[in-house]
Every structure is written in C-alpha cells, then in structure tokens.
Design an enzyme around this catalytic site. Structure first.
Site, PDB file in Angstrom:
ATOM      1  N   ASP A 103      44.454  37.686  16.258  1.00 38.13           N
ATOM      2  CA  ASP A 103      44.506  38.998  16.932  1.00 38.13           C
ATOM      3  C   ASP A 103      43.935  38.821  18.338  1.00 38.13           C
ATOM      4  O   ASP A 103      42.837  38.295  18.507  1.00 38.13           O
ATOM      5  CB  ASP A 103      43.684  40.021  16.134  1.00 38.13           C
ATOM      6  CG  ASP A 103      43.761  41.428  16.729  1.00 38.13           C
ATOM      7  OD1 ASP A 103      44.280  42.325  16.057  1.00 38.13           O
ATOM      8  OD2 ASP A 103      43.292  41.624  17.866  1.00 38.13           O
TER       9      ASP A 103
ATOM     10  N   GLU B  44      49.145  40.793  16.996  1.00 41.97           N
ATOM     11  CA  GLU B  44      48.692  40.175  15.744  1.00 41.97           C
ATOM     12  C   GLU B  44      49.776  39.350  15.094  1.00 41.97           C
ATOM     13  O   GLU B  44      50.924  39.766  15.046  1.00 41.97           O
ATOM     14  CB  GLU B  44      48.321  41.251  14.698  1.00 41.97           C
ATOM     15  CG  GLU B  44      47.441  42.289  15.205  1.00 41.97           C
ATOM     16  CD  GLU B  44      47.079  43.340  14.170  1.00 41.97           C
ATOM     17  OE1 GLU B  44      47.588  43.311  13.026  1.00 41.97           O
ATOM     18  OE2 GLU B  44      46.283  44.191  14.531  1.00 41.97           O
TER      19      GLU B  44
HETATM   20  N1  DCP Z   1      46.575  50.461  21.387  1.00 41.35           N
HETATM   21  C1  DCP Z   1      46.946  51.704  21.915  1.00 41.35           C
HETATM   22  N2  DCP Z   1      46.359  52.865  21.453  1.00 41.35           N
HETATM   23  C2  DCP Z   1      45.426  52.821  20.467  1.00 41.35           C
HETATM   24  C3  DCP Z   1      45.042  51.568  19.922  1.00 41.35           C
HETATM   25  C4  DCP Z   1      45.637  50.414  20.413  1.00 41.35           C
HETATM   26  O1  DCP Z   1      47.796  51.760  22.807  1.00 41.35           O
HETATM   27  N3  DCP Z   1      44.861  53.956  20.020  1.00 41.35           N
HETATM   28  C5  DCP Z   1      47.170  49.241  21.949  1.00 41.35           C
HETATM   29  C6  DCP Z   1      46.282  48.711  23.031  1.00 41.35           C
HETATM   30  C7  DCP Z   1      45.613  47.513  22.407  1.00 41.35           C
HETATM   31  C8  DCP Z   1      46.659  47.032  21.419  1.00 41.35           C
HETATM   32  O2  DCP Z   1      47.319  48.216  20.981  1.00 41.35           O
HETATM   33  O3  DCP Z   1      45.266  46.533  23.373  1.00 41.35           O
HETATM   34  C9  DCP Z   1      46.074  46.275  20.241  1.00 41.35           C
HETATM   35  O4  DCP Z   1      45.210  47.106  19.504  1.00 41.35           O
HETATM   36  P1  DCP Z   1      43.921  46.567  18.759  1.00 41.35           P
HETATM   37  O5  DCP Z   1      43.565  47.558  17.738  1.00 41.35           O
HETATM   38  O6  DCP Z   1      44.124  45.160  18.310  1.00 41.35           O
HETATM   39  O7  DCP Z   1      42.779  46.646  19.866  1.00 41.35           O
HETATM   40  P2  DCP Z   1      42.467  45.723  21.113  1.00 41.35           P
HETATM   41  O8  DCP Z   1      43.290  44.482  21.125  1.00 41.35           O
HETATM   42  O9  DCP Z   1      42.592  46.551  22.335  1.00 41.35           O
HETATM   43  O10 DCP Z   1      40.948  45.376  20.909  1.00 41.35           O
HETATM   44  P3  DCP Z   1      40.247  44.349  19.872  1.00 41.35           P
HETATM   45  O11 DCP Z   1      39.555  43.339  20.730  1.00 41.35           O
HETATM   46  O12 DCP Z   1      39.288  45.188  19.130  1.00 41.35           O
HETATM   47  O13 DCP Z   1      41.326  43.763  19.023  1.00 41.35           O
HETATM   48 CA    CA Z   2      43.473  43.138  19.332  1.00 45.01          CA
HETATM   49 CA    CA Z   3      45.524  44.337  16.695  1.00 47.23          CA
END
Ligand code: DCP
Ligand code: CA
Ligand code: CA
Length: 352
Positions: free
Chosen positions: A8, A108
C-alpha cells in the site's frame, strides 16, 4: 500454504505531489477535492503525515482544513488521471515480481510469490526488494505486509505504516490471531466494531466463544463466516489475477537525452514488449515520456485496430510530438496500449 505480499502506497495522492515537487516536502501537503459549490467547499482527499500531525485528515471539510493549515500548508487540487498514471507505472514494477497479482485499488496490490520463493524468508527478501525497487524507480514510499493470507497481510501492511515492512510466518500466525482486535480486520468498520464490543467481542477469537445465532444477527451470514474463517486460520481466498486492462512497457534510457537515435530504438523495443503482453489487437496507443525531473508527458491516438507494424510508426511520431512540445531531456520512455480486442471478443462479434 501460500506466501502473499500486500503493498500500500503511503499517503498516496499527496506523496505523488511531493515527488513531483520536492520543494513542498517539508510542509503539510493537502490534496483537495473542490465541489465547486462555493470557492472553498469540498473535502480533503488525503494529506501527508506532517499535515496529519496537525490534524488535517482524509474526508475533512476544506474550510476546516484551511483554517488549521492557513499560512503553512500547501493545498493542491486533485488530479486523478495523473495519480492513476503514476499508479500504473508503480504497479508495472511490482508486476515484474509475480504473475499472480491483484490490484485492489489505485494504491494497493496483493501478489502471490509462493512459486517465486522456496521459503518464507525468501518471500520476505523479495518483499524488501520490491519496496526498494518502488522507491528507486519511482521515488515512492510504500508499506508492506507479508504472510500467508490476504487478510493478515493487509493488517500487517496497515501496521507497517509509514514506510515499513511487517511480516509473520506460519508458525507465528496463531499467536498473532490470539491478540488481534476485531476492529483491525478489513471489512469491520467503526459501527460494526462498536456493536461487537457491546456484545462482548474485542478480539477476533472472542467470536468463536459466542452463540453463532447471536453473532449472525449482528454480522449477517457472509461476514460471520468470513470472520470465523479468519479466527480459525482457515481463510485462504486466493490472490485473484486482476490487473488494469492496458499493457505497457517502460524503459530507462542509458542517460537523460533528447537524441532520437538513442530514444527511437527503445520506443520500438517497448512497442514489441507491450504487444507481446497483450492478448489481442489494441485500439489505442500512447507514448509516455518521463522527463529528467520525473514529470510525465504523454500523447496518444485512438481508433480502429492498430496492428504492430503500424504501431512502430505511430509510436515514433507520438514520441516526436512529445520531444517537439517539450524542451527537457527524457529519462524514461514508455509505450502503453489499450482498448484491446481479443480474438474471443471478435468471435463473439461475428457470432462464431
Ligand atoms: N482517498 C480519497 N478520499 C478518501 C480516502 C482516500 O480520495 N476519503 C484517496 C487518496 C489517497 C488514496 O485514495 O491517497 C489511497 O487511500 P488510503 O486509504 O490508502 O490513504 P493514503 O494512501 O492517502 O494514506 P496511508 O499512508 O494511510 O495509506
Ligand atoms: Ca495508501
Ligand atoms: Ca490504500
């Protein structure tokens, strides 16, 4: 017994923005979805860890985020296609480590490396290699979980954040499950985990000591079965081969250059390789230039069925367009083909 790796990408959209513009790296970075209703209405898509540390998180309304981040955070409008393109390239790197790959979302993937590793230790070494390759080739930090089923690796991947690896081998799984809280399990959200807590269930193993009918009332049949399988270490849903339906090949140039005598042979090589992977004839072809500063420029054509012979010429002219429109040197080139017609779908079409 399978060896599975889950990957991820950390704070994905915001990390892509950091990679594209390292100057913002030591600031809170917030990727914003503007709803367009009023100037600042919308929500936070994601934010980097610095932004999170001051309280700016995914889903937060923009006005609130702006209030917290005012004067110190960088707010960037979302550009989804760009992140998808970036994701495709990172996924491409990952796919070179195993044919059994399931892309579960934009950031992912699961890969099954059972055939690639004769021991669990080898699977872990492979995981480390993948993590390094993702960083070396794309500048991307990711977190990895490595173990024997998809649920455990996903939980480990979450625990490994940020920029880490966590793994447990078969002999450690029982101990891991004994201490595993049910709320950590993918598919168990906050609402459900509160209901379970009210019913006396905090750890996944608690489910096994309760009356199944009472559990099914709360969880429904499918989720109950799922959780029992996890608790009894019988969960073994395979990595489903799921990749994006376009096929590409990226090649790093021996040095950053604009010299066509160096670039075009590699463009033709990438065409060969992309066509070699595709199960049919594409209706779309793109040339991608990754510039010396890692910015990405692409050009594509769509229409008809593009056979391989004409593809060489098309790909070269697309790459020329990129060079004409841009003054920078190229670091990597890529060819992607899409809108593939397979022989089967043609058979369908002609009713044979
Ligand atoms: N995303 C979005 N709106 C949300 C959650 C996520 O647009 N409410 C998008 C932006 C993120 C991507 O999906 O970058 C991947 O989500 P993740 O849950 O894997 O979160 P992140 O990659 O941002 O952070 P982490 O480091 O916790 O994985
Ligand atoms: Ca992520
Ligand atoms: Ca993710």
């Amino acid at each position: 017994m399978s060896f599975i790796i889950f990957i991820d990408f950390d704070y994905f959209y915001a990390q892509v923005e950091e990679i594209m513009n390292p100057a913002i790296r030591d600031k809170p970075v917030v990727v914003c979805v503007y709803s367009g209703r009023t100037e600042n209405s919308g929500a936070v898509a994601t934010s980097n860890y610095l932004a999170r540390s001051i309280g700016i998180k995914s889903g937060m309304p923009l006005p609130q985020a702006m209030k917290i981040g005012q004067g110190r955070a960088v707010f960037i409008p979302i550009r989804r296609d760009f992140y998808q393109e970036f994701s495709d390239r990172v996924m491409n790197t990952i796919s070179t480590y195993s044919d059994k790959m399931e892309i579960a979302s934009i950031d992912e993937a699961y890969i099954d490396v059972t055939e690639e590793s004769s021991t669990f230790q080898e699977a872990v070494e492979l995981g480390k290699e993948i993590k390094e390759a993702i960083f070396r080739e794309h500048g991307m930090k990711a977190s990895l979980g490595i173990s024997i089923n998809k649920v455990i690796v996903k939980i480990l991947g979450d625990m490994a954040k940020p920029d880490g690896i966590k793994y447990i081998d078969e002999s450690q799984v029982d101990g891991f499950l004994n201490n595993l809280e049910v709320k950590k399990i993918p598919g168990v959200g906050t609402i459900l985990s509160t209901k379970l807590k009210d019913a006396g269930i905090v750890y996944i193993k608690d489910i096994l000591n309760k009356d199944p009918r009472a559990m099914i009332d709360i969880l429904g049949n499918a989720k109950y079965t799922y959780l029992v399988e996890i608790a009894e270490n019988r969960y073994n849903k395979p990595v489903e081969e799921r990749i994006r339906k376009n096929f590409g090949r990226y090649i790093t140039l021996p040095e950053n250059t604009r010299d066509e005598s160096m670039i075009m042979p590699l463009v033709r090589k990438a065409v060969d390789s992309a066509y070699g992977k595709a199960p049919g004839i594409p209706g779309e072809i793109s040339a991608i230039g990754i510039m010396e500063d890692l910015d990405i420029v692409s050009r594509s054509v769509t229409g008809g069925r593009i056979n391989k012979n004409s593809a060489y010429e098309i790909a070269e002219s697309l790459m020329e367009k990129i060079l004409d429109s841009d003054q920078r040197k190229l670091r990597r080139i890529g060819i992607r083909i899409g809108k593939i017609t397979t022989n089967e779908s043609l058979d369908d079409f002609f009713g044979t």
